[in-house]
Motif scaffolding. Structure first.
Motif, PDB file in Angstrom:
ATOM      1  N   SER A   3       0.836  -1.194   0.000  1.00 29.03           N
ATOM      2  CA  SER A   3       0.000   0.000   0.000  1.00 29.03           C
ATOM      3  C   SER A   3       0.873   1.248   0.000  1.00 29.03           C
ATOM      4  CB  SER A   3      -0.918   0.009   1.226  1.00 29.03           C
ATOM      5  OG  SER A   3      -0.169   0.279   2.383  1.00 29.03           O
ATOM      6  N   LEU A   4       0.369   2.284  -0.585  1.00 29.49           N
ATOM      7  CA  LEU A   4       1.095   3.548  -0.661  1.00 29.49           C
ATOM      8  C   LEU A   4       1.241   4.166   0.722  1.00 29.49           C
ATOM      9  CD1 LEU A   4       2.429   5.750  -2.335  1.00 29.49           C
ATOM     10  CD2 LEU A   4       0.168   6.732  -2.708  1.00 29.49           C
ATOM     11  N   ILE A   5       0.203   4.087   1.525  1.00 32.80           N
ATOM     12  CA  ILE A   5       0.247   4.661   2.873  1.00 32.80           C
ATOM     13  C   ILE A   5       1.314   3.973   3.712  1.00 32.80           C
ATOM     14  CG2 ILE A   5      -1.079   5.019   4.993  1.00 32.80           C
ATOM     15  CD1 ILE A   5      -1.975   6.808   2.729  1.00 32.80           C
ATOM     16  N   GLY A   6       1.402   2.664   3.633  1.00 32.52           N
ATOM     17  CA  GLY A   6       2.413   1.932   4.386  1.00 32.52           C
ATOM     18  C   GLY A   6       3.820   2.319   3.977  1.00 32.52           C
ATOM     19  N   SER A   7       4.040   2.485   2.685  1.00 27.55           N
ATOM     20  CA  SER A   7       5.355   2.897   2.194  1.00 27.55           C
ATOM     21  C   SER A   7       5.715   4.296   2.668  1.00 27.55           C
ATOM     22  CB  SER A   7       5.385   2.850   0.668  1.00 27.55           C
ATOM     23  OG  SER A   7       5.202   1.542   0.207  1.00 27.55           O
ATOM     24  N   LEU A   8       4.752   5.213   2.624  1.00 28.74           N
ATOM     25  CA  LEU A   8       5.013   6.582   3.063  1.00 28.74           C
ATOM     26  C   LEU A   8       5.286   6.640   4.566  1.00 28.74           C
ATOM     27  CD1 LEU A   8       2.409   8.580   0.949  1.00 28.74           C
ATOM     28  CD2 LEU A   8       4.865   8.353   0.567  1.00 28.74           C
ATOM     29  N   ILE A   9       4.561   5.864   5.339  1.00 28.04           N
ATOM     30  CA  ILE A   9       4.802   5.810   6.783  1.00 28.04           C
ATOM     31  C   ILE A   9       6.194   5.265   7.062  1.00 28.04           C
ATOM     32  CG2 ILE A   9       4.118   4.644   8.921  1.00 28.04           C
ATOM     33  CD1 ILE A   9       1.207   4.955   7.964  1.00 28.04           C
ATOM     34  N   ALA A  10       6.610   4.245   6.304  1.00 31.84           N
ATOM     35  CA  ALA A  10       7.946   3.681   6.488  1.00 31.84           C
ATOM     36  C   ALA A  10       9.028   4.705   6.160  1.00 31.84           C
ATOM     37  CB  ALA A  10       8.107   2.435   5.614  1.00 31.84           C
ATOM     38  N   ILE A  11       8.828   5.490   5.125  1.00 33.07           N
ATOM     39  CA  ILE A  11       9.801   6.526   4.756  1.00 33.07           C
ATOM     40  C   ILE A  11       9.918   7.572   5.858  1.00 33.07           C
ATOM     41  CG2 ILE A  11      10.221   8.473   3.194  1.00 33.07           C
ATOM     42  CD1 ILE A  11       9.041   6.724   0.968  1.00 33.07           C
ATOM     43  N   PHE A  12       8.776   8.072   6.334  1.00 31.16           N
ATOM     44  CA  PHE A  12       8.806   9.080   7.390  1.00 31.16           C
ATOM     45  C   PHE A  12       9.421   8.521   8.669  1.00 31.16           C
ATOM     46  CE2 PHE A  12       5.382  11.156   4.850  1.00 31.16           C
ATOM     47  CZ  PHE A  12       6.040  12.357   4.648  1.00 31.16           C
ATOM     48  N   ALA A  13       9.087   7.272   9.000  1.00 30.72           N
ATOM     49  CA  ALA A  13       9.657   6.655  10.198  1.00 30.72           C
ATOM     50  C   ALA A  13      11.168   6.513  10.071  1.00 30.72           C
ATOM     51  CB  ALA A  13       9.015   5.290  10.439  1.00 30.72           C
ATOM     52  N   PHE A  14      11.645   6.140   8.886  1.00 30.20           N
ATOM     53  CA  PHE A  14      13.079   6.010   8.660  1.00 30.20           C
ATOM     54  C   PHE A  14      13.785   7.350   8.856  1.00 30.20           C
ATOM     55  CE2 PHE A  14      16.669   6.289   5.674  1.00 30.20           C
ATOM     56  CZ  PHE A  14      17.491   5.315   6.221  1.00 30.20           C
ATOM     57  N   PHE A  15      13.240   8.415   8.271  1.00 32.83           N
ATOM     58  CA  PHE A  15      13.860   9.723   8.397  1.00 32.83           C
ATOM     59  C   PHE A  15      13.833  10.216   9.839  1.00 32.83           C
ATOM     60  CE2 PHE A  15      13.905   9.820   3.860  1.00 32.83           C
ATOM     61  CZ  PHE A  15      14.908  10.713   3.536  1.00 32.83           C
ATOM     62  N   VAL A  16      12.744   9.986  10.554  1.00 28.25           N
ATOM     63  CA  VAL A  16      12.666  10.393  11.959  1.00 28.25           C
ATOM     64  C   VAL A  16      13.672   9.601  12.792  1.00 28.25           C
ATOM     65  CG1 VAL A  16      11.178  10.348  14.004  1.00 28.25           C
ATOM     66  CG2 VAL A  16      10.303  11.232  11.848  1.00 28.25           C
ATOM     67  N   LEU A  17      13.794   8.320  12.517  1.00 21.92           N
ATOM     68  CA  LEU A  17      14.747   7.483  13.253  1.00 21.92           C
ATOM     69  C   LEU A  17      16.180   7.952  13.024  1.00 21.92           C
ATOM     70  CD1 LEU A  17      15.269   4.892  14.954  1.00 21.92           C
ATOM     71  CD2 LEU A  17      15.527   3.715  12.774  1.00 21.92           C
ATOM     72  N   ILE A  18      16.535   8.218  11.790  1.00 28.67           N
ATOM     73  CA  ILE A  18      17.892   8.693  11.485  1.00 28.67           C
ATOM     74  C   ILE A  18      18.154  10.043  12.144  1.00 28.67           C
ATOM     75  CG2 ILE A  18      19.417   9.458   9.629  1.00 28.67           C
ATOM     76  CD1 ILE A  18      19.135   6.445   9.819  1.00 28.67           C
ATOM     77  N   LEU A  19      17.184  10.944  12.090  1.00 31.17           N
ATOM     78  CA  LEU A  19      17.361  12.247  12.726  1.00 31.17           C
ATOM     79  C   LEU A  19      17.500  12.115  14.239  1.00 31.17           C
ATOM     80  CD1 LEU A  19      14.918  14.498  10.688  1.00 31.17           C
ATOM     81  CD2 LEU A  19      17.411  14.577  10.701  1.00 31.17           C
ATOM     82  N   ALA A  20      16.759  11.183  14.841  1.00 28.68           N
ATOM     83  CA  ALA A  20      16.868  10.972  16.284  1.00 28.68           C
ATOM     84  C   ALA A  20      18.228  10.399  16.655  1.00 28.68           C
ATOM     85  CB  ALA A  20      15.755  10.039  16.762  1.00 28.68           C
ATOM     86  N   VAL A  21      18.756   9.511  15.811  1.00 24.23           N
ATOM     87  CA  VAL A  21      20.065   8.914  16.078  1.00 24.23           C
ATOM     88  C   VAL A  21      21.171   9.961  15.931  1.00 24.23           C
ATOM     89  CG1 VAL A  21      21.750   7.264  15.188  1.00 24.23           C
ATOM     90  CG2 VAL A  21      19.382   6.564  15.497  1.00 24.23           C
ATOM     91  N   LEU A  22      21.075  10.804  14.919  1.00 24.08           N
ATOM     92  CA  LEU A  22      22.118  11.796  14.664  1.00 24.08           C
ATOM     93  C   LEU A  22      22.068  12.986  15.624  1.00 24.08           C
ATOM     94  CD1 LEU A  22      22.092  11.867  10.780  1.00 24.08           C
ATOM     95  CD2 LEU A  22      23.753  10.770  12.279  1.00 24.08           C
ATOM     96  N   GLY A  23      20.942  13.218  16.216  1.00 20.42           N
ATOM     97  CA  GLY A  23      20.824  14.342  17.140  1.00 20.42           C
ATOM     98  C   GLY A  23      20.232  15.555  16.468  1.00 20.42           C
ATOM     99  N   SER A  24      20.083  16.610  17.232  1.00 19.93           N
ATOM    100  CA  SER A  24      19.392  17.790  16.713  1.00 19.93           C
ATOM    101  C   SER A  24      20.338  18.973  16.508  1.00 19.93           C
ATOM    102  CB  SER A  24      18.267  18.177  17.664  1.00 19.93           C
ATOM    103  OG  SER A  24      18.823  18.504  18.922  1.00 19.93           O
ATOM    104  N   SER A  25      21.598  18.716  16.291  1.00 21.76           N
ATOM    105  CA  SER A  25      22.545  19.816  16.120  1.00 21.76           C
ATOM    106  C   SER A  25      22.765  20.148  14.654  1.00 21.76           C
ATOM    107  CB  SER A  25      23.871  19.450  16.778  1.00 21.76           C
ATOM    108  OG  SER A  25      24.420  18.307  16.154  1.00 21.76           O
ATOM    109  N   PHE A  26      21.694  20.174  13.884  1.00 19.46           N
ATOM    110  CA  PHE A  26      21.774  20.467  12.466  1.00 19.46           C
ATOM    111  C   PHE A  26      21.660  21.953  12.217  1.00 19.46           C
ATOM    112  CE2 PHE A  26      19.961  16.072  11.613  1.00 19.46           C
ATOM    113  CZ  PHE A  26      21.180  15.563  11.244  1.00 19.46           C
TER     114      PHE A  26
END
Length: 60
Positions: A3-26
């Protein structure tokens, strides 16, 4: 087909996870680069989904 919704949720979750791992000093440039990568991946996913849907409806 996924499903398109599932794919989009996975993309957003991936980006949020990477941003959380890298920290907020961007800085501004990093944030713009991340947003551009997020938009590009969403556009790519939507195009791939539409192409797959079109191929299935065409019978190929």
């Amino acid at each position: 087909m996924k499903s398109l919704i599932g794919s989009l949720i996975a993309i957003f979750a991936f980006f949020v996870l990477i941003l959380a791992v890298l920290g907020s000093s961007f800085g501004g440039i990093e944030i713009i680069a991340w947003l551009a990568a997020l938009v590009a991946s969403v556009i790519f996913t939507i195009r791939r989904h539409r192409k797959g849907k079109r191929d299935v409806s065409a019978g190929t």
